[in-house]
Scaffold this motif. Structure first.
Motif, short mmCIF file in Angstrom:
data_model
loop_
_atom_site.label_atom_id
_atom_site.label_comp_id
_atom_site.label_asym_id
_atom_site.label_seq_id
_atom_site.Cartn_x
_atom_site.Cartn_y
_atom_site.Cartn_z
N LEU A 170 0.83 -1.20 0.00
CA LEU A 170 0.00 0.00 0.00
C LEU A 170 0.87 1.26 0.00
O LEU A 170 0.60 2.22 -0.72
CB LEU A 170 -0.92 -0.01 1.23
N ASN B 263 2.31 1.76 -3.31
CA ASN B 263 1.27 2.21 -4.22
C ASN B 263 0.96 3.69 -4.05
O ASN B 263 0.78 4.42 -5.02
CB ASN B 263 0.01 1.36 -3.99
N THR C 73 2.00 -4.79 -23.46
CA THR C 73 1.00 -4.00 -22.76
C THR C 73 1.23 -2.55 -23.19
O THR C 73 2.37 -2.10 -23.22
CB THR C 73 1.18 -4.14 -21.24
N GLU D 1 -1.77 1.38 -20.52
CA GLU D 1 -2.06 0.37 -19.49
C GLU D 1 -0.91 0.24 -18.50
O GLU D 1 -1.14 -0.02 -17.31
CB GLU D 1 -2.33 -0.98 -20.14
N LEU E 71 -1.25 1.01 -14.23
CA LEU E 71 -1.09 -0.13 -13.32
C LEU E 71 -1.23 0.20 -11.83
O LEU E 71 -1.98 -0.48 -11.12
CB LEU E 71 0.24 -0.82 -13.61
N PRO E 72 -0.56 1.25 -11.32
CA PRO E 72 -0.72 1.53 -9.87
C PRO E 72 -2.18 1.81 -9.51
O PRO E 72 -2.62 1.45 -8.42
CB PRO E 72 0.14 2.77 -9.66
N VAL F 129 -4.80 0.48 -10.90
CA VAL F 129 -5.54 -0.79 -10.86
C VAL F 129 -5.52 -1.32 -9.43
O VAL F 129 -6.53 -1.80 -8.91
CB VAL F 129 -4.91 -1.81 -11.82
N TYR F 130 -4.36 -1.19 -8.78
CA TYR F 130 -4.22 -1.76 -7.44
C TYR F 130 -4.71 -0.82 -6.35
O TYR F 130 -4.75 -1.19 -5.19
CB TYR F 130 -2.78 -2.20 -7.20
N VAL G 258 -9.08 2.27 -8.56
CA VAL G 258 -9.70 3.38 -9.29
C VAL G 258 -10.48 2.80 -10.49
O VAL G 258 -9.96 1.94 -11.19
CB VAL G 258 -8.62 4.36 -9.77
N PRO G 259 -11.71 3.25 -10.72
CA PRO G 259 -12.49 2.72 -11.84
C PRO G 259 -11.85 3.00 -13.20
O PRO G 259 -11.11 3.97 -13.37
CB PRO G 259 -13.84 3.42 -11.73
N ARG H 242 -9.14 5.84 -14.62
CA ARG H 242 -7.77 5.37 -14.81
C ARG H 242 -7.24 5.85 -16.15
O ARG H 242 -6.14 6.41 -16.23
CB ARG H 242 -7.73 3.84 -14.80
N MET I 71 -7.83 -3.89 -3.72
CA MET I 71 -8.71 -4.88 -4.35
C MET I 71 -8.64 -4.73 -5.86
O MET I 71 -9.05 -3.73 -6.44
CB MET I 71 -10.14 -4.64 -3.84
N ILE I 72 -8.08 -5.71 -6.51
CA ILE I 72 -7.94 -5.67 -7.97
C ILE I 72 -9.34 -5.84 -8.55
O ILE I 72 -10.16 -6.57 -8.03
CB ILE I 72 -7.01 -6.81 -8.44
N ASN I 73 -9.62 -5.10 -9.61
CA ASN I 73 -10.96 -5.29 -10.17
C ASN I 73 -10.98 -6.40 -11.20
O ASN I 73 -10.03 -6.64 -11.93
CB ASN I 73 -11.54 -3.98 -10.73
N ARG J 195 -4.90 -12.06 -21.96
CA ARG J 195 -3.69 -11.70 -22.70
C ARG J 195 -2.60 -12.72 -22.45
O ARG J 195 -1.97 -13.21 -23.39
CB ARG J 195 -3.23 -10.31 -22.26
N VAL K 256 4.54 -1.65 -7.89
CA VAL K 256 3.60 -0.54 -8.00
C VAL K 256 2.39 -0.71 -7.09
O VAL K 256 1.44 0.05 -7.17
CB VAL K 256 3.13 -0.29 -9.45
N GLY K 257 2.42 -1.74 -6.24
CA GLY K 257 1.39 -1.79 -5.20
C GLY K 257 0.46 -2.99 -5.20
O GLY K 257 -0.52 -3.00 -4.46
N ALA K 258 0.75 -4.01 -6.00
CA ALA K 258 -0.10 -5.20 -5.96
C ALA K 258 0.13 -5.93 -4.64
O ALA K 258 1.27 -6.14 -4.24
CB ALA K 258 0.21 -6.12 -7.13
N ARG K 259 -0.97 -6.30 -3.97
CA ARG K 259 -0.84 -7.08 -2.75
C ARG K 259 -0.87 -8.57 -3.08
O ARG K 259 -1.21 -8.96 -4.20
CB ARG K 259 -1.97 -6.74 -1.77
N ASP L 278 -3.95 -9.64 -4.74
CA ASP L 278 -4.09 -9.27 -6.16
C ASP L 278 -3.39 -10.28 -7.06
O ASP L 278 -3.94 -10.71 -8.07
CB ASP L 278 -3.49 -7.88 -6.39
#
Ligand SMILES: Nc1ncnc2c1ncn2[C@@H]1O[C@H](COP(=O)(O)OP(=O)(O)OP(=O)(O)O)[C@@H](O)[C@H]1O
Ligand SMILES: [Mg+2]
Lengths: 231, 409
Positions: A81, A84, A100, A104, A108-109, A111-112, A115-116, A120, B1-3, B13, B323-326, B329
């Motif tokens: 966190l 992030n 990618t 995209e 990436l940050p 996504v985690y 943020v919708p 994004r 929370m990854i969407n 992909r 970049v912050g994935a837990r 995720d």
């Protein structure tokens, strides 16, 4: 309160033989809005220090206090966190996701941080505009030059409005002209947005862009003085 | 929370990068699911066929055959010695309280001629009771009566196959056919019944009064001899009582002493069929279990490929973590990837399984039955396989150290 407070931090690697002090009881403070260059010979512990600052790695001993929070005691998800929200990384090897698009990668940050998608895209577009890549949104890393890839990485570091950008030899893979462009970008981010920038470099003309230069040797700080950009 | 949408996009992909590998991995699940579906449908088809046969045979049925299980020390098959008679049948109907109806039968194969056509068929000499005992309604015309039996009239009821073959489907009521050269008037047609338990065409039958069959068609070794007696109990609950009463009455009538063996055999057909149905259930379960093994192997294939994938993409995992994935995720991402593999495999497997069992029944003539439940079950099962075998690789990925993952070459 300083932004970053390092107290007696050591990092010891013990590979078979004698333990190796990659960082040896380092103490240091870095304030908000500083532009710090870290220099020193190869193997002196610069990357080890940066990884620890970036919460990618933990110190063996000592305290690391970031914005008043002792992060040495946090668990892996709490550290994720922090990475992030508070930190942006720029690596020598860019470290973009292949296959990618730039957009995209920059997203990436977000996504985690949940943020919708619509928001994004918009923010990633803005961020890419800041680094001058507004017309390379859908290029994949292998369709971009080294300098452009590094700009994408910087755009990614910027997107969460993190107060700190950590860059380990960001210009190490770039020619001198591109290096200057990247450094100008860092200077602009530092002066206009007051983002704290800490970067590692081997080249003194790169270090000259900074306001403060810290020299490492054998895991210790041997010199901490003003840089060339203190006008 | 990854969407979820972006996790699914990433999985798609990743899987499309190695199309061949993904396809081969799915193949394991495809084969597994297809096999499960095909096996279950074969089992279910067999079970349904048995159920239909039970229904078609008439319910609560007991069959009495001449000859005992053993006779005079030598084992003799049931049905070998003619020991049953018309009066046995009458006695059972009169004395056994649990019995609703009986039908004595004297049957044989006979040549049937109408005009210039002829046909060899199964001729059953019996009583009007047969229509009740076998739940066999008439399609047209009238049944023969007790009076017809008493006076040995030369009338008959014909099955659908006879109508089709001798009369080309036209209503034959009122026509006269010759059975073994004896003229019989057709007074009615039987409703179609389809195949019997042993694959016999039950509609390839002519019913005549039993007395007529005895005198004009097949002859008897003693007056009133019949080959079998069919007995219908009043209800399913009355079956055991009907069986016992039939047994007791026949023992008494045949003067069989307490220590002697029966010279007849009483068989509860419904019970036999239920046993067969249970056997079919067990078979279905067994086939399904065997097929599940291939699904298991498919799951191991997924696990294997996911482990390879995690190793290959260690750097990507490192970048995401940086970049912050837990852990969650990363775990979710790889689980979704495994799940995508197994569910797409599952869907393709279902299609192939359904196609395969349709082909089995079309080409090999096996009765198959694809139930919605088996499809849902197979789909869920492939999902469970994906989660089960995807979990370890995903868990392993989520525990990577960010800095080690980033440095991975
Ligand atoms: N994972 C590791 N395991 C063991 N030793 C390590 C590890 N990472 C770094 N080291 C050691 O720690 C010391 C410092 O390494 P570090 O990567 O920080 O150097 P550096 O200053 O970044 O050098 P360079 O300028 O070449 O990048 C080196 O002696 C190195 O061998
Ligand atoms: Mg280094």
């Amino acid at each position: 309160m300083p932004l970053i407070e390092i107290k007696e931090v050591s990092k010891v690697y013990s590979l078979g033989g004698a333990p190796l002090n990659a960082l040896d009881k380092i103490s240091l403070e870095i304030g908000r809005g500083e532009f710090v260059a870290i220099m020193g010979p190869s193997g002196s512990g610069k990357s080890t220090f940066m990884n620890m600052l970036g919460c990618l790695d933990r110190p063996t001993s000592g305290k690391y206090i970031l914005e008043g929070v002792d992060v040495s005691g946090l668990d892996r998800d709490e550290l994720a966190l922090i990475r992030n929200q508070k930190l942006g990384f720029v690596f020598q090897g860019f470290n973009l996701l292949s296959r990618t698009s730039a957009l995209e990668n920059v997203e990436l940050p977000l996504v985690y941080s949940g943020v919708p998608a619509g928001q994004r895209h918009e923010r990633a577009r803005q961020s890419l505009k800041t680094v001058g890549l507004e017309n390379r949104l859908h290029h994949h890393p292998n369709q971009l030059s080294g300098g452009q890839q590094q700009r994408v990485a910087i755009a990614r570091a910027l997107i969460n409005d993190a107060p700190i950008i950590l860059a380990d030899e960001p210009t190490g893979n770039l020619d001198s002209k591109t290096s200057r462009e990247i450094m100008d970008l860092f200077v602009r981010l530092n002066t206009q947005r007051e983002i704290t920038i800490i970067l590692v470099t081997h080249e003194s003309d790169i270090a000259a862009y900074s306001k403060r230069v810290i020299r490492f040797l054998d895991g210790q700080i041997v010199n901490d003085g003003p840089g060339g950009n203190n006008a | 929370m990854i969407n979820l949408p972006s996790a699914i996009k990433v999985s798609a992909r990743a899987l499309s990068v190695n199309k061949m590998r993904s396809a081969l991995t799915m193949l394991g699940i495809i084969i597994g699911v297809a096999a499960v579906i095909a096996m279950l449908s074969v089992g279910a088809g067999a079970r349904r066929q048995i159920s239909e046969q039970i229904a078609g045979m008439g319910s609560n049925l007991i069959i009495v055959l001449p000859g005992g299980a053993t006779s005079g020390g030598a084992r003799m098959g049931a049905g070998t010695l003619p020991t049953l008679s018309m009066s046995d049948a009458d006695a059972i109907l009169k004395e056994a309280g649990a019995v609703e109806e009986v039908a004595p039968i004297l049957s044989g194969i006979a040549q049937v001629v109408w005009g210039h056509r002829n046909w060899s068929t199964n001729v059953l000499g019996t009583t009007p009771g047969i229509l009740v005992v076998r739940d066999w309604p008439l399609e047209s015309g009238r049944p023969f009566t007790d009076q017809d039996v008493k006076t040995s009239t030369k009338v008959c009821l014909v099955g659908k196959t006879i109508v089709d073959n001798l009369f080309e489907g036209a209503d034959p009521v009122g026509q006269i056919i010759r059975i073994k050269n004896v003229p019989f008037t057709i007074i009615g047609t039987l409703a179609p019944k389809g195949q019997s338990a042993i694959g016999q065409d039950q509609d390839d039958t002519i019913l005549v009064p039993v007395t007529t069959a005895q005198k004009k068609l097949f002859g008897t070794t003693f007056p009133g001899m019949v080959r079998i007696i069919m007995v219908k109990a009043k209800s399913g609950d009355d079956l055991p009582a009907a069986e016992k009463q039939t047994n007791d009455i026949l023992r008494q009538r045949h003067h069989i002493g307490p220590k002697q063996d029966n010279d007849f055999t009483v068989r509860n057909l419904t019970q036999m069929m239920q046993t067969a149905e249970q056997a079919a259930n067990v078979m279905t379960l067994l086939l399904g279990a065997i097929a599940s093994v291939s699904l298991l192997v498919g799951g191991i294939g997924i696990m294997n490929i996911m482990l390879v994938s995690v190793t290959e993409r260690t750097r990507e995992i490192g970048i995401r973590m940086a970049v912050g994935a837990r852990s969650w995720d990363i775990r979710t991402q790889f689980l979704i990837e495994a799940l995508t593999l197994s569910l797409i495999g599952g869907i393709l497997g279902i299609l192939i399984g359904v196609g395969g069992s349709t082909a089995l029944s079309a080409i090999a003539g096996w009765p198959t039955l694809v139930s919605a439940l088996s499809l849902i079950l197979a789909f869920c099962f492939s999902g469970i396989v994906g989660i089960f075998f995807g979990f370890y690789p995903a868990y392993k990925a989520s525990l990577l150290d960010p800095i080690d993952a980033l440095r991975y070459e």
